[in-house]
Design an enzyme around this catalytic site. Structure first.
Site, PDB file in Angstrom:
ATOM      1  N   PHE A 228     -25.932  47.765   0.433  1.00 35.65           N
ATOM      2  CA  PHE A 228     -26.581  47.675  -1.156  1.00 35.65           C
ATOM      3  C   PHE A 228     -26.064  46.327  -2.058  1.00 35.65           C
ATOM      4  O   PHE A 228     -24.887  46.187  -2.011  1.00 35.65           O
ATOM      5  CB  PHE A 228     -26.158  48.915  -1.994  1.00 35.65           C
ATOM      6  CG  PHE A 228     -26.402  49.047  -3.352  1.00 35.65           C
ATOM      7  CD1 PHE A 228     -27.844  49.171  -3.958  1.00 35.65           C
ATOM      8  CD2 PHE A 228     -25.542  48.932  -4.601  1.00 35.65           C
ATOM      9  CE1 PHE A 228     -27.913  49.068  -5.259  1.00 35.65           C
ATOM     10  CE2 PHE A 228     -25.799  48.818  -5.903  1.00 35.65           C
ATOM     11  CZ  PHE A 228     -27.298  49.090  -6.353  1.00 35.65           C
ATOM     12  N   GLN A 229     -27.020  45.681  -2.717  1.00 33.90           N
ATOM     13  CA  GLN A 229     -26.534  44.624  -3.550  1.00 33.90           C
ATOM     14  C   GLN A 229     -25.962  43.376  -2.665  1.00 33.90           C
ATOM     15  O   GLN A 229     -25.071  42.836  -3.136  1.00 33.90           O
ATOM     16  CB  GLN A 229     -25.899  44.864  -4.644  1.00 33.90           C
ATOM     17  CG  GLN A 229     -26.701  45.586  -5.640  1.00 33.90           C
ATOM     18  CD  GLN A 229     -25.915  45.616  -7.069  1.00 33.90           C
ATOM     19  OE1 GLN A 229     -24.629  45.503  -6.931  1.00 33.90           O
ATOM     20  NE2 GLN A 229     -26.698  45.842  -8.069  1.00 33.90           N
TER      21      GLN A 229
ATOM     22  N   LYS B 168     -15.571  42.640  -1.224  1.00 33.50           N
ATOM     23  CA  LYS B 168     -14.971  43.514  -2.094  1.00 33.50           C
ATOM     24  C   LYS B 168     -13.372  43.968  -1.507  1.00 33.50           C
ATOM     25  O   LYS B 168     -12.761  44.032  -2.336  1.00 33.50           O
ATOM     26  CB  LYS B 168     -15.779  44.818  -2.619  1.00 33.50           C
ATOM     27  CG  LYS B 168     -15.015  45.746  -3.641  1.00 33.50           C
ATOM     28  CD  LYS B 168     -16.087  46.860  -3.774  1.00 33.50           C
ATOM     29  CE  LYS B 168     -15.576  47.675  -4.828  1.00 33.50           C
ATOM     30  NZ  LYS B 168     -16.187  48.890  -5.076  1.00 33.50           N
TER      31      LYS B 168
ATOM     32  N   GLU C 108     -27.047  36.368 -15.823  1.00 32.03           N
ATOM     33  CA  GLU C 108     -26.023  35.530 -14.988  1.00 32.03           C
ATOM     34  C   GLU C 108     -26.578  34.121 -15.200  1.00 32.03           C
ATOM     35  O   GLU C 108     -25.662  33.072 -14.820  1.00 32.03           O
ATOM     36  CB  GLU C 108     -26.072  35.823 -13.546  1.00 32.03           C
ATOM     37  CG  GLU C 108     -25.420  37.331 -13.212  1.00 32.03           C
ATOM     38  CD  GLU C 108     -26.126  38.517 -13.476  1.00 32.03           C
ATOM     39  OE1 GLU C 108     -27.402  38.185 -13.990  1.00 32.03           O
ATOM     40  OE2 GLU C 108     -25.708  39.565 -12.978  1.00 32.03           O
TER      41      GLU C 108
ATOM     42  N   MET D 183     -44.860  18.743 -22.997  1.00 33.66           N
ATOM     43  CA  MET D 183     -44.774  17.606 -21.974  1.00 33.66           C
ATOM     44  C   MET D 183     -45.749  17.611 -20.864  1.00 33.66           C
ATOM     45  O   MET D 183     -46.692  16.388 -20.581  1.00 33.66           O
ATOM     46  CB  MET D 183     -43.494  17.329 -21.254  1.00 33.66           C
ATOM     47  CG  MET D 183     -43.174  16.240 -20.531  1.00 33.66           C
ATOM     48  SD  MET D 183     -43.336  14.764 -21.331  1.00 33.66           S
ATOM     49  CE  MET D 183     -41.678  14.370 -21.835  1.00 33.66           C
TER      50      MET D 183
END
Lengths: 168, 573
Positions: free
Chosen positions: B116-117, B166, B54, B473
Site C-alpha cells: 500500500f502506497q 518505515k 506535497e 505567453m
C-alpha cells in the site's frame, strides 16, 4: 547527419561504487542521449566496495564526450576512461553450441583448434566450443564455424585492461 | 532497544539539527509517522510547516533555499506523497537549488511487492536529483544525512532524496550521530588553474569590446563582490541571465540587464557585437543562445563553471576554466589590466537610449505598469518571486534586481505553480523582509491552496495576481506565429480572486484602472497584518518584447511587434 552515420564503437571502463542503483543511473545517461549499449560487463574490483564496468556503445564521439562528463558527475563513479583509441588489451569469451555428429566432428575440431578453442561439452549430436580473444577473432571464428548449424551462441562482452603503468 | 539507542526517526531529527536545519516543509502520511512522532518526542526546535500539498512543500523548500542560500528539508510520505513532489524536485534540479527530500517508504521487506502506497521513488527521481539514497538500515541514517547535505550544498548544488523504509525510521539507531562520510567518487573542482587564469587575463587585455555574462553560479559561489570589482576595474559591461538577476546590480552603469529571448535589446546587441564574452557561472541555456552555432561566432568565448560537464555542452569556449566562480574571479582580478572600453561602453549606452524597455501607461492597465510601480514604491528592495510566463518576463525586465537572493524564479524548468509556494518559503526564511509574488492567473490556480499556509503564519507577502484571463505567453506565440489561432489558452471561469483570498482570511484588493495603480499598491504595501492579494485585471492581449523567436539568431530579435507575418519558430518552446 544522424548519429548513426558517423558513429564508432567506443569502449569505456568505469570504476564505480558497488551499490544498488549505480547501473540504473549509468544506463539512464546513455539512453537519454540516444546511445545504444552494445555490451556491458560488471564485476567486483580488487576492493569489493567497488565494481568495474566495461561498456561498449555506439554513437557520435561528441555525444560520448558529454556522456563521459555526466558519468564523472555521478557521485558513485570514481573514474571513467575511454579506451577506444588506446592500445589496451581487449578480450572477450564466446560459447558456441553447434549441431555436429561423428561425420563432421573432426572438421569442427580442426577449425576449433585453429582458433585455440576448447571443447567444453560433447554429446553425440552437439558440442560446445569456448573461444577467447579480441572481439574480431570471435567474429571470425563464428563465421567459420557457421558452416555447422549454430544452436546457441553466448558472448561475454569485452573487457579491457590498459598496458603497463596506465590505469584502466 | 539498547540503552543508548534512539529510534531511527529521532536520529533523523537530531542529524537535521546538527546540519543547522531551521525548517521542514511537508505532509504527513502512514510511512512517515515515526519521523513525525520524533518531531514531538525530541522536542526539536526545527519548525515543521504543514503545507496543503506535497508540491507546495517542495516549492517552499526551494524558495527558502533561493532566498537564504541555505537548504531546507521536504518531508513527505510514500507513494502519492512522494510522487507529488516530482515537479518541485525537478524545478530545484534544473536551477541548482539545494534541497533534501526525506520520503517515507513501505517497510523494507515489502519493497517491490506493490505494498500500500509503495512507489519506487528512488528509481522515479533518478534523472532529477543530484544524488539519492534508499536506506538499508537504521544505522545508516547519520552517515547518509551528512553525505546528503554535503552533496546537496557543495559544488553545483542540487536536490538529494533519501527514501526511508518505515522499519528503519521506527527501528533502533545505535550509530554515532557524527558518522564519517564515505564519498570516494565525489570530487569538487573548485580551485582554478592559474595558467588558465593568466590566459584569460591576456585575452581580456587584447579585447576592445569585452562583455561579461553573469549567471546563477556567481550567486551560488558568492562571487558578487569579485565580479563587481572586476567589471569596475576593467570597465567591462555586464549582462545577466534570468537566474543571475542580483549578481550584479541592474541599476549599475555597466549593467545591461538580462539578455536572451525576452532580454533587453542592448544586452542582446552587446552579445552580437562583443569581441570577447566572459561567461561566469551560466550554462549557456537555450533561452539566451538563439542558434548555438551562430552565437557570438566572432568573439573569443571564455567559460568559467564549476561543473565540467557544462564546458562545451552547448558552446565550445576558446578558454575554459573549471572552478568556483569566486575563487576564479578573485584570482583573475590580480592579473587583468585596465581596459580601454570607453568607446564600447558609449556605443552600448547609445543602444540603451535608442531601445529602452518601455510600455504605455495610458489606455488599458498593463502588467508592466504594475510591476514598474511596485519597483518604485518598494525602492527595488523587495525579495521578488515570480511564476512562469509573460508576467515573469516583464517582472525580470521592470523589477530591476540589485542584490543577491532577491530574485526567485523557475528558470530551467519553467514551472507554473512555483510562484506562490516559493514566495511563502522565502518569507519563512526572511520574515523581516518585504516579499512580492508576481503570478499569472494560470500559475496561481495551480497552487493557490497554499494561501492557507500563508494565512496561518501571517506571512508578509504581497501576492500580485496579474490576471489577463489567458495563458498569455502561449497566446502570444499563437498570435505571432500561428495566425492568432487561439487554442487551449482561454482561462474562462476564473474565480473572483479577491473573494478567494477572503475565504482564506486574506486581505484582497482589486485593481482595474491605470489611474488607481499607485493608490492600490500603496495600500497593499501599507497593509501589515499578514499576506494580502491584489487582483489586477490587466490588458488581455499585450505581448512581451523584445523577443528572439526560439531557434532564431539573436540578430533577428524583434524589438517591437512585427509588421510582417512570422514563420513558425524552429527552436524548442
Amino acid at each position: 547527419m544522424s548519429n548513426l552515420n558517423k558513429s564508432t564503437t567506443h569502449t569505456l571502463s568505469v570504476y564505480v561504487a558497488n551499490k544498488p542503483g549505480v547501473l540504473a543511473r549509468i544506463a539512464q545517461l546513455f539512453s537519454r542521449r540516444g546511445f545504444n549499449i552494445e555490451s556491458l560487463v560488471v564485476s567486483p574490483g580488487i576492493d569489493g566496495k567497488f565494481s568495474r564496468m566495461t561498456i561498449s556503445c555506439t554513437g557520435e564521439a561528441e555525444g560520448l564526450d558529454q556522456i563521459i562528463k555526466q558519468l564523472l558527475k555521478l557521485i558513485d563513479v570514481l573514474h571513467c576512461i575511454d579506451h577506444t583509441y588506446d592500445q589496451s588489451v581487449t578480450k572477450e569469451m564466446g560459447l558456441i553450441k553447434i549441431e555436429v555428429n561423428s561425420s563432421g566432428r573432426s572438421e569442427a575440431l580442426q577449425i576449433a583448434e585453429h582458433y585455440g578453442c576448447k571443447t567444453v561439452d560433447l554429446t553425440p549430436e552437439s558440442m560446445i566450443l569456448q573461444v577467447v580473444g579480441n572481439p574480431e577473432k570471435i567474429d571470425a571464428f563464428e563465421e567459420m564455424i557457421a558452416k555447422f548449424k549454430i544452436i546457441e551462441l553466448v558472448r561475454t562482452g569485452k573487457v579491457v585492461m590498459s598496458r603497463g603503468s596506465d590505469i584502466t | 532497544m539498547a540503552n543508548n539507542a534512539m529510534e531511527g526517526g529521532q536520529a533523523i531529527i537530531r542529524c537535521l539539527e546538527n546540519e543547522g536545519v531551521e525548517y521542514i516543509f511537508g505532509y504527513s502520511g502512514g510511512s512517515v509517522i515515526p519521523i513525525f512522532d520524533a518531531l514531538v518526542t525530541t522536542q526539536t526546535k526545527i519548525n515543521f510547516i504543514l503545507t496543503r500539498h506535497e508540491q507546495g512543500a517542495a516549492h517552499m523548500a526551494d524558495g527558502y533555499a533561493r532566498a537564504t542560500g541555505k537548504p531546507a528539508v521536504v518531508l513527505i510520505t510514500s507513494g502519492p506523497g512522494a510522487t507529488n513532489t516530482l515537479t518541485g524536485i525537478m524545478t530545484a534540479h534544473m536551477d541548482s537549488v539545494p534541497m533534501i527530500i526525506l520520503s517515507g517508504q513501505s517497510v523494507s521487506w515489502m519493497l517491490g511487492k506493490d505494498a500500500f502506497q509503495e512507489a519506487d521513488i528512488f528509481g522515479i527521481t533518478m534523472p532529477i536529483v543530484k544524488h539519492s539514497y534508499l536506506l538499508k538500515s537504521s544505522n545508516e541514517i547519520p552517515r547518509v544525512i551528512r553525505e546528503a547535505f554535503h552533496i546537496s550544498t557543495t559544488g553545483r548544488p542540487g536536490p538529494v532524496l533519501i527514501d526511508i523504509p518505515k522499519d528503519f525510521s521506527a527501528g533502533p539507531c545505535t550509530e554515532d550521530l557524527h558518522a564519517k562520510m564515505d564519498l570516494p567518487g565525489y570530487k569538487i573542482n573548485s580551485t582554478p588553474n592559474k595558467d588558465t587564469l593568466l590566459e584569460i587575463a591576456e585575452a581580456l587585455g587584447k579585447s576592445k569590446r569585452p562583455l561579461i555574462l553573469a549567471g546563477h553560479g556567481v550567486m551560488i559561489s558568492g562571487a558578487e563582490n569579485a565580479l563587481r570589482a572586476l567589471a569596475e576595474k576593467c570597465r567591462i559591461p555586464v549582462t545577466n541571465t534570468l537566474l543571475g538577476k542580483g549578481v550584479f546590480p541592474e541599476t549599475h552603469k555597466l549593467s545591461l540587464g538580462m539578455l536572451g529571448m525576452h532580454g533587453t535589446a542592448y544586452a542582446n546587441k552587446a552579445v552580437c557585437e562583443c569581441d570577447l564574452l566572459l561567461n561566469v557561472g551560466s550554462r549557456f541555456d537555450d533561452r539566451i543562445l538563439g542558434q548555438p552555432a551562430k552565437f557570438c561566432k566572432d568573439a573569443t568565448i571564455i567559460h568559467i563553471d564549476i561543473d565540467a560537464a557544462e564546458i562545451g555542452k552547448m558552446i565550445q569556449p576558446q578558454i575554459a576554466c573549471v572552478a568556483d566562480a569566486r575563487l576564479a574571479l578573485e584570482e583573475l582580478i590580480k592579473h587583468v589590466p585596465i581596459l580601454e572600453t570607453k568607446e564600447w561602453c558609449k556605443h552600448l549606452d547609445g543602444y540603451k537610449v535608442k531601445y529602452p524597455l518601455k510600455f504605455k501607461r495610458q489606455g488599458s492597465l498593463k502588467m508592466q505598469h504594475i510591476i514598474d510601480e511596485f519597483y518604485k514604491l518598494s525602492g527595488g528592495k523587495a525579495c521578488v518571486t515570480t511564476d512562469v510566463g509573460q508576467h515573469q518576463m516583464w517582472a525580470a525586465q521592470f523589477y530591476r534586481t540589485d542584490h543577491r537572493l532577491n530574485w526567485l524564479s523557475s528558470g530551467g524548468a519553467g514551472t507554473m505553480g512555483f510562484g506562490l509556494p516559493a514566495c511563502i518559503g522565502a518569507a519563512f526564511g526572511r520574515p523581516k523582509d518585504l516579499h512580492i509574488c508576481f503570478v499569472g492567473d494560470g500559475g496561481f490556480q495551480m497552487t493557490f491552496f497554499e494561501l492557507a499556509t500563508a494565512a496561518l503564519y501571517k506571512l508578509p507577502i504581497k501576492i500580485v495576481v496579474l490576471n489577463n484571463h489567458y495563458l498569455g505567453m502561449v497566446r502570444q506565440w499563437q498570435e505571432l506565429f500561428y495566425e492568432d489561432r487561439k487554442s487551449g489558452v482561454d482561462l474562462e471561469g476564473n474565480p473572483d480572486f479577491v473573494k478567494l483570498a477572503e475565504a482564506f482570511g486574506i486581505k484582497g484588493f482589486n485593481l482595474r484602472r491605470p489611474g488607481d495603480v499607485k493608490r492600490v499598491l500603496k495600500n497593499a504595501l501599507e497593509y501589515n497584518d499578514g499576506p494580502c492579494l491584489i487582483n489586477c485585471e490587466v490588458e488581455k492581449t499585450e505581448n512581451v518584447f523584445p523577443m528572439i523567436p526560439a531557434g532564431a539568431v539573436i540578430e533577428d530579435m524583434l524589438i517591437e511587434p512585427p509588421a510582417r507575418k512570422m514563420e513558425k519558430p524552429t527552436g524548442s518552446t
